[in-house]
Design a protein around this motif. Structure first.
Motif, PDB file in Angstrom:
ATOM      1  N   HIS A  53       0.840  -1.195   0.000  1.00 39.44           N
ATOM      2  CA  HIS A  53       0.000   0.000   0.000  1.00 39.44           C
ATOM      3  C   HIS A  53       0.877   1.248   0.000  1.00 39.44           C
ATOM      4  N   ASP A  54       0.224   2.410  -0.055  1.00 37.35           N
ATOM      5  CA  ASP A  54       0.910   3.704  -0.047  1.00 37.35           C
ATOM      6  C   ASP A  54       0.553   4.435   1.239  1.00 37.35           C
TER       7      ASP A  54
ATOM      8  N   ILE B 207      -3.427   4.381   1.490  1.00 35.53           N
ATOM      9  CA  ILE B 207      -4.180   4.026   0.294  1.00 35.53           C
ATOM     10  C   ILE B 207      -3.792   2.625  -0.133  1.00 35.53           C
TER      11      ILE B 207
ATOM     12  N   THR C 143      -2.977   0.191  -2.693  1.00 42.06           N
ATOM     13  CA  THR C 143      -2.539   0.372  -4.077  1.00 42.06           C
ATOM     14  C   THR C 143      -2.112  -0.917  -4.781  1.00 42.06           C
TER      15      THR C 143
ATOM     16  N   ASP D 231       0.764  -1.997  -5.263  1.00 45.63           N
ATOM     17  CA  ASP D 231       1.879  -1.683  -6.155  1.00 45.63           C
ATOM     18  C   ASP D 231       3.228  -1.696  -5.439  1.00 45.63           C
TER      19      ASP D 231
ATOM     20  N   ASP E 250       0.061  -3.317  -9.885  1.00 42.11           N
ATOM     21  CA  ASP E 250       0.750  -2.214 -10.552  1.00 42.11           C
ATOM     22  C   ASP E 250       2.215  -2.260 -10.139  1.00 42.11           C
TER      23      ASP E 250
END
Length: 302
Positions: free
Chosen positions: A234-235, A242, A244, A246, A275
Motif C-alpha cells: 500500500h501507499d 491508500i 494500491t 503496487d 501495478d
C-alpha cells in the motif's frame, strides 16, 4: 451447494494431511497452499519455469469473453495449476438488481475453469447500471445486512456453490453505522452461509484510517468462515493509507498475518500485485516469506 472438482491429482500444499485435517475440519473447501494473482507479465515464467506456486487466482472479468488468446492461456494454466476466480464487478452491495448477464458469463467461465472457489468484494461498484470501477464501502447497518444476505443467497443459488466475500479497504465511514466492520462482514457470512476472503492488508489499511484495533477485527471473525487470505502492499501517506497493490508487503502486515494464521489455521494465502509489477522472482520471495511465517505456527498447533 457443492465444492470444487478436478484437483484430486494436483500437488498438495506444504502442510501434511493430518495437520490439514485437524485444523480445517469445518472448512468448506480444502486449502490450496500459497499462490499468486495471475498477471500477464508472468505468463511465460509460470508456464515454462519450475513450479514454485501452489495455485493461481485469476481476475474473472479478464476471461469473461467468448474466445481469444486470454482463454487459450487460461486453458494452459488450468492444466498446470489449481485456479480460483476473483471478481470486481459483482456489486453485491448495490441497490440495483443483480446483473443477470454478468452472472451468466461468470457461471460460464466457472463451468469452463472449474475453480476451487469464486470470490468478489463486499461492496458496491455502480448505480443505475453505471460501473464506477471502484470498490465502494457499505454502511454497517442491519438494513444493509439484510439486503446483501438476500443477494448473496441468490448468487449462490445461481452459481450452485458458496462464494467468498472480501473485506475492502475504506477511507470514509458512515454516520448511520450500527456496528463494526468485522461484525458486519461476519453477520453476512453467517446469515448468507457464504465464506470470507480476508484481506490482511485491507484490515491494516482500514485500521489505520479509522483507528480500530486490527486484532479485534481478527478476533471478531468466525474462524471456519475464512477460506482465503490476501497479502499486498500500500501507499502510506501519513494521515491516510491508500490500498494500491503496487508495493511489497510491509512488516506491519506480515505481523498481522502471523496473528491471522494463529487464529484461522491453514488458510490459502496469496500475494496480490496489480501495478509496478516486479519480476516473478521478487513475488516468489514474498510468497516464500509467507510460507516461513505460517509453517512453524501451523506445526506448533498440530
Amino acid at each position: 451447494m457443492h465444492g470444487p472438482i478436478g484437483y484430486a491429482d494436483r500437488a498438495v500444499p506444504f502442510w501434511n494431511t493430518a495437520l490439514t485435517t485437524s485444523l480445517t475440519a469445518s472448512y468448506r473447501y480444502p486449502p490450496l497452499g500459497f499462490g499468486l494473482g495471475l498477471r500477464v507479465d508472468h505468463y511465460q515464467d509460470l508456464l515454462e519455469g519450475e513450479r514454485k506456486v501452489d495455485w493461481l487466482e485469476i481476475l474473472s472479468e479478464n476471461y469473461m469473453i467468448p474466445g481469444g488468446r486470454p482463454l487459450h492461456f487460461l486453458e494452459r494454466f488450468r492444466e498446470r495449476y489449481p485456479l480460483v476466480m476473483h471478481g470486481v464487478s459483482l456489486s453485491i452491495g448495490s441497490g440495483d438488481p443483480l446483473n443477470r448477464d454478468y452472472l451468466k458469463r461468470l457461471k460460464q467461465l466457472a463451468d469452463m475453469v472449474q475453480p476451487a472457489w469464486i470470490s468478489d468484494h463486499l461492496c458496491w461498484t455502480g448505480v443505475d447500471g453505471k460501473n464506477l470501477h471502484d470498490l465502494m464501502p457499505l454502511p454497517y447497518t442491519e438494513e444493509a445486512i439484510s439486503q446483501v444476505v438476500e443477494r448473496v443467497r441468490e448468487v449462490q443459488d445461481f452459481l450452485g456453490r458458496r462464494i467468498l466475500l472480501e473485506n475492502v479497504s475504506s477511507y470514509v465511514s458512515f454516520a448511520s453505522a450500527q456496528m463494526h466492520e468485522w461484525e458486519f462482514l461476519n453477520a453476512i457470512a453467517e446469515r448468507a452461509d457464504c465464506l470470507i476472503l480476508l484481506d490482511i492488508n485491507n484490515i491494516y489499511v482500514s485500521s489505520h484510517n479509522h483507528g480500530f484495533d486490527p486484532l479485534e477485527y481478527l478476533a471478531g471473525i468466525t474462524a471456519d468462515r475464512v477460506q482465503q487470505f490476501h497479502l499486498a502492499g500500500h501507499d502510506n501517506q501519513g494521515a491516510l493509507i491508500i490500498d494500491t497493490h503496487d508495493a511489497p508487503v510491509i512488516d506491519g502486515v506480515w505481523d498481522l498475518y502471523r496473528h491471522a494464521v494463529r487464529r484461522f489455521g491453514p488458510v490459502s494465502t496469496m500475494i496480490e500485485r496489480d501495478d509496478k509489477i516486479p519480476p516473478l522472482t521478487e513475488l516468489l520471495a514474498e510468497l516464500q516469506h509467507a510460507r516461513e511465517i505460517a509453517e512453524p505456527i501451523l506445526k506448533a498447533a498440530a
